[in-house]
Structures are given as structure tokens and as C-alpha cells.
Design a protein around this motif. Sequence first.
Motif, PDB file in Angstrom:
ATOM      1  N   THR A 135     -11.344 -59.678  70.187  1.00  0.00           N
ATOM      2  CA  THR A 135     -11.732 -58.283  70.376  1.00  0.00           C
ATOM      3  C   THR A 135     -12.828 -57.916  69.382  1.00  0.00           C
ATOM      4  OG1 THR A 135      -9.496 -57.707  71.101  1.00  0.00           O
ATOM      5  CG2 THR A 135     -10.930 -55.899  70.426  1.00  0.00           C
ATOM      6  N   PHE A 136     -13.902 -57.336  69.893  1.00  0.00           N
ATOM      7  CA  PHE A 136     -14.987 -56.857  69.029  1.00  0.00           C
ATOM      8  C   PHE A 136     -15.636 -55.658  69.715  1.00  0.00           C
ATOM      9  CE2 PHE A 136     -15.924 -60.661  71.403  1.00  0.00           C
ATOM     10  CZ  PHE A 136     -17.033 -60.338  72.181  1.00  0.00           C
ATOM     11  N   GLY A 137     -15.639 -54.529  68.992  1.00  0.00           N
ATOM     12  CA  GLY A 137     -16.163 -53.300  69.565  1.00  0.00           C
ATOM     13  C   GLY A 137     -15.380 -52.922  70.812  1.00  0.00           C
ATOM     14  N   ALA A 138     -16.112 -52.637  71.891  1.00  0.00           N
ATOM     15  CA  ALA A 138     -15.481 -52.245  73.155  1.00  0.00           C
ATOM     16  C   ALA A 138     -15.185 -53.434  74.054  1.00  0.00           C
ATOM     17  CB  ALA A 138     -16.390 -51.260  73.893  1.00  0.00           C
ATOM     18  N   PHE A 139     -15.331 -54.643  73.516  1.00  0.00           N
ATOM     19  CA  PHE A 139     -15.190 -55.851  74.328  1.00  0.00           C
ATOM     20  C   PHE A 139     -13.940 -56.651  73.980  1.00  0.00           C
ATOM     21  CE2 PHE A 139     -19.239 -55.551  76.347  1.00  0.00           C
ATOM     22  CZ  PHE A 139     -20.080 -54.955  75.405  1.00  0.00           C
ATOM     23  N   VAL A 140     -13.438 -57.352  74.985  1.00  0.00           N
ATOM     24  CA  VAL A 140     -12.384 -58.343  74.785  1.00  0.00           C
ATOM     25  C   VAL A 140     -12.818 -59.614  75.500  1.00  0.00           C
ATOM     26  CG1 VAL A 140      -9.975 -58.974  75.138  1.00  0.00           C
ATOM     27  CG2 VAL A 140     -10.577 -56.589  74.696  1.00  0.00           C
ATOM     28  N   LEU A 141     -12.927 -60.709  74.744  1.00  0.00           N
ATOM     29  CA  LEU A 141     -13.239 -62.006  75.335  1.00  0.00           C
ATOM     30  C   LEU A 141     -11.930 -62.712  75.662  1.00  0.00           C
ATOM     31  CD1 LEU A 141     -15.069 -64.425  76.064  1.00  0.00           C
ATOM     32  CD2 LEU A 141     -14.944 -65.116  73.652  1.00  0.00           C
ATOM     33  N   HIS A 142     -11.712 -62.971  76.944  1.00  0.00           N
ATOM     34  CA  HIS A 142     -10.554 -63.746  77.381  1.00  0.00           C
ATOM     35  C   HIS A 142     -11.021 -65.188  77.540  1.00  0.00           C
ATOM     36  CE1 HIS A 142      -8.176 -60.107  78.159  1.00  0.00           C
ATOM     37  NE2 HIS A 142      -9.281 -59.589  78.650  1.00  0.00           N
ATOM     38  N   TYR A 143     -10.907 -65.936  76.453  1.00  0.00           N
ATOM     39  CA  TYR A 143     -11.459 -67.286  76.433  1.00  0.00           C
ATOM     40  C   TYR A 143     -10.821 -68.176  77.493  1.00  0.00           C
ATOM     41  CZ  TYR A 143     -12.506 -72.003  74.788  1.00  0.00           C
ATOM     42  OH  TYR A 143     -12.894 -73.318  74.720  1.00  0.00           O
ATOM     43  N   ASP A 144      -9.508 -68.039  77.705  1.00  0.00           N
ATOM     44  CA  ASP A 144      -8.807 -68.889  78.664  1.00  0.00           C
ATOM     45  C   ASP A 144      -9.235 -68.615  80.100  1.00  0.00           C
ATOM     46  OD1 ASP A 144      -7.515 -66.367  78.233  1.00  0.00           O
ATOM     47  OD2 ASP A 144      -5.862 -67.073  79.478  1.00  0.00           O
ATOM     48  N   LYS A 145      -9.687 -67.386  80.362  1.00  0.00           N
ATOM     49  CA  LYS A 145     -10.103 -67.014  81.720  1.00  0.00           C
ATOM     50  C   LYS A 145     -11.618 -67.079  81.909  1.00  0.00           C
ATOM     51  CE  LYS A 145      -6.269 -63.720  82.242  1.00  0.00           C
ATOM     52  NZ  LYS A 145      -5.933 -62.303  82.516  1.00  0.00           N
ATOM     53  N   GLN A 146     -12.347 -67.331  80.801  1.00  0.00           N
ATOM     54  CA  GLN A 146     -13.810 -67.292  80.822  1.00  0.00           C
ATOM     55  C   GLN A 146     -14.304 -65.925  81.304  1.00  0.00           C
ATOM     56  OE1 GLN A 146     -14.643 -72.058  81.711  1.00  0.00           O
ATOM     57  NE2 GLN A 146     -15.979 -70.506  82.569  1.00  0.00           N
ATOM     58  N   GLN A 147     -13.722 -64.866  80.742  1.00  0.00           N
ATOM     59  CA  GLN A 147     -14.079 -63.515  81.144  1.00  0.00           C
ATOM     60  C   GLN A 147     -14.368 -62.643  79.925  1.00  0.00           C
ATOM     61  OE1 GLN A 147     -10.777 -62.112  83.479  1.00  0.00           O
ATOM     62  NE2 GLN A 147     -11.558 -62.986  85.368  1.00  0.00           N
ATOM     63  N   LEU A 148     -15.362 -61.778  80.072  1.00  0.00           N
ATOM     64  CA  LEU A 148     -15.667 -60.776  79.054  1.00  0.00           C
ATOM     65  C   LEU A 148     -15.363 -59.414  79.653  1.00  0.00           C
ATOM     66  CD1 LEU A 148     -16.824 -60.078  76.251  1.00  0.00           C
ATOM     67  CD2 LEU A 148     -19.066 -59.860  77.356  1.00  0.00           C
ATOM     68  N   GLU A 149     -14.419 -58.721  79.048  1.00  0.00           N
ATOM     69  CA  GLU A 149     -14.021 -57.389  79.509  1.00  0.00           C
ATOM     70  C   GLU A 149     -14.695 -56.343  78.636  1.00  0.00           C
ATOM     71  OE1 GLU A 149      -9.910 -54.746  80.000  1.00  0.00           O
ATOM     72  OE2 GLU A 149      -9.808 -56.890  79.497  1.00  0.00           O
ATOM     73  N   GLY A 150     -15.343 -55.387  79.281  1.00  0.00           N
ATOM     74  CA  GLY A 150     -16.065 -54.374  78.517  1.00  0.00           C
ATOM     75  C   GLY A 150     -16.156 -53.059  79.259  1.00  0.00           C
ATOM     76  N   PRO A 151     -16.962 -52.122  78.752  1.00  0.00           N
ATOM     77  CA  PRO A 151     -17.084 -50.794  79.348  1.00  0.00           C
ATOM     78  C   PRO A 151     -17.547 -50.806  80.801  1.00  0.00           C
ATOM     79  CG  PRO A 151     -18.075 -50.832  77.165  1.00  0.00           C
ATOM     80  CD  PRO A 151     -17.763 -52.258  77.524  1.00  0.00           C
ATOM     81  N   GLU A 152     -18.283 -51.837  81.190  1.00  0.00           N
ATOM     82  CA  GLU A 152     -18.809 -51.907  82.552  1.00  0.00           C
ATOM     83  C   GLU A 152     -17.963 -52.795  83.456  1.00  0.00           C
ATOM     84  OE1 GLU A 152     -22.844 -53.113  82.025  1.00  0.00           O
ATOM     85  OE2 GLU A 152     -23.503 -51.124  81.368  1.00  0.00           O
ATOM     86  N   GLY A 153     -16.765 -53.149  82.999  1.00  0.00           N
ATOM     87  CA  GLY A 153     -15.877 -53.967  83.821  1.00  0.00           C
ATOM     88  C   GLY A 153     -15.704 -55.364  83.264  1.00  0.00           C
ATOM     89  N   VAL A 154     -15.324 -56.283  84.138  1.00  0.00           N
ATOM     90  CA  VAL A 154     -15.067 -57.665  83.746  1.00  0.00           C
ATOM     91  C   VAL A 154     -16.177 -58.555  84.274  1.00  0.00           C
ATOM     92  CG1 VAL A 154     -13.486 -59.618  83.938  1.00  0.00           C
ATOM     93  CG2 VAL A 154     -12.570 -57.302  83.721  1.00  0.00           C
ATOM     94  N   HIS A 155     -16.732 -59.384  83.384  1.00  0.00           N
ATOM     95  CA  HIS A 155     -17.805 -60.298  83.764  1.00  0.00           C
ATOM     96  C   HIS A 155     -17.327 -61.730  83.598  1.00  0.00           C
ATOM     97  CE1 HIS A 155     -22.010 -61.582  84.353  1.00  0.00           C
ATOM     98  NE2 HIS A 155     -21.709 -62.522  83.479  1.00  0.00           N
ATOM     99  N   LYS A 156     -17.513 -62.537  84.618  1.00  0.00           N
ATOM    100  CA  LYS A 156     -17.127 -63.941  84.547  1.00  0.00           C
ATOM    101  C   LYS A 156     -18.218 -64.735  83.833  1.00  0.00           C
ATOM    102  CE  LYS A 156     -14.495 -67.242  87.050  1.00  0.00           C
ATOM    103  NZ  LYS A 156     -13.526 -67.329  88.166  1.00  0.00           N
ATOM    104  N   LEU A 157     -17.826 -65.494  82.842  1.00  0.00           N
ATOM    105  CA  LEU A 157     -18.767 -66.250  82.033  1.00  0.00           C
ATOM    106  C   LEU A 157     -18.870 -67.692  82.499  1.00  0.00           C
ATOM    107  CD1 LEU A 157     -17.486 -65.051  78.528  1.00  0.00           C
ATOM    108  CD2 LEU A 157     -19.480 -64.160  79.756  1.00  0.00           C
TER     109      LEU A 157
END
Length: 229
Positions: A135-157
Amino acid sequence: MSKTKVLLVEDDPNLGEILKEYLGVKGFEVTLCRDGEEGWNKYKKDYFQVCILDVMMPKKDGFTLGKEIRKVEDNIPIIYLTAKNLKEDVIQGFRIGADDYITKPFSMEELLMRISAILRRTQNQGEKAALKTYTFGAFVLHYDKQQLEGPEGVHKLTSKENELLRLLAASINETVSRSFALKQIWGDDSYFNARSMDVYLSKIRKLLKADSGVQIITLHGEGFKLVSN
């Protein structure tokens, strides 16, 4: 308890609906697609824990779709369905990275047993990874899912974006040397790999713009730093 999410890509409408209904009754959340292109578009927009791909499909065959998925996510279980029983097809499927291969016609019970066996194997491997969230700022990195969750939704990395962002997030507000990042993720710090890393950093920076308090700072001659106020 959340349901296991399955991406089912099958161009036979009857078989597809039967499989979706059967797996749904057995407790899975199934997304059904009719061709490889639709399957790829759905995969990019959502998170899945198992992929079941028919081999012979219009627009994009199952092997091609499997290759594209593997480029993004190395560890997601893939089961191929095929009407063929050719040794060459089986070999190609496993070469691409299939976890299992089942020939039509097959029983629903057999498919369920194979899915369950694969999930048992991967669950143990992923238990530690499942805890890896940053977790950093408004973001949560879900490393196991390869997803970045933030103010604009979830982005697949992509795999590289995921690894690079985790490396920075694990050393939040600390400098990560350029050479160390290259060797950890690309294997060596060659010029071409360095250029590749710059491209991925640029993509990550765009994703982080949604929170002005989070940014990646370049320290010339030293490396990079993920800063979160």
C-alpha cells in the motif's frame, strides 16, 4: 468464501453452456467466451484463477490465446480442451505451458477432478504470494494478482510492470539502484534491457498520476525511488 473465477473459452455453444452451468453449480464463478479474441479481451479486464481454453476456435485459437496469457501471467493454471487426440497437439500444449490437457468427449466429473487437482497444487505454491500486497498513497499493489488498485479502478499489470513496481514498493521512499533492478528483473544490466526498463517505468508513472502524492523519482547516477507522502 469467494468463488474461484474461471475463464472458459469454448466456441461450441451447447458445450460452453453445459460447462458453465455445471461448474457454476459446483461453486465456480465462470465467464464464458465464444472465441479467442473475446477471451483475450475478457482476460485483460478481469482477474481469473483458472483458464479453460478450447484449442480450435475462430478468430484466435486456444494455443495463441494461451501464449498471450502466459506473457502477462506466468502462473495461472491453463487447461486445454480439444477434439483431437494427436500427440503433436498434446506436446504443443504442454510446450506453451499447459497445466493439463483433456480430449473431447469427456465427463464433467473428470474435468472437475482435474481443476481441483491443479488448484490444490497451485494453492500451496501461492500461499505466501497471496499475502504480498503493498500500500502506498491511494494505491494497493496486489502482487499475487498482478493488479494495481487505485482511484481510477483496478489495472492489470504485465509481469515486468508487476515485478518492477513491487521492487520499488518494497523499498518505499528508498533508492533502488538501476543496476540492481535490471539484474533482479531482466537478468543483466545491458543497454537494451535498460531501455526496456525505462519504457516500463514510463507506463507505471502514468498509472500513478491518479494520486499526486505518489511518484517515481529518478536520481541520476543512482537509480529510482518510489515516494509516497
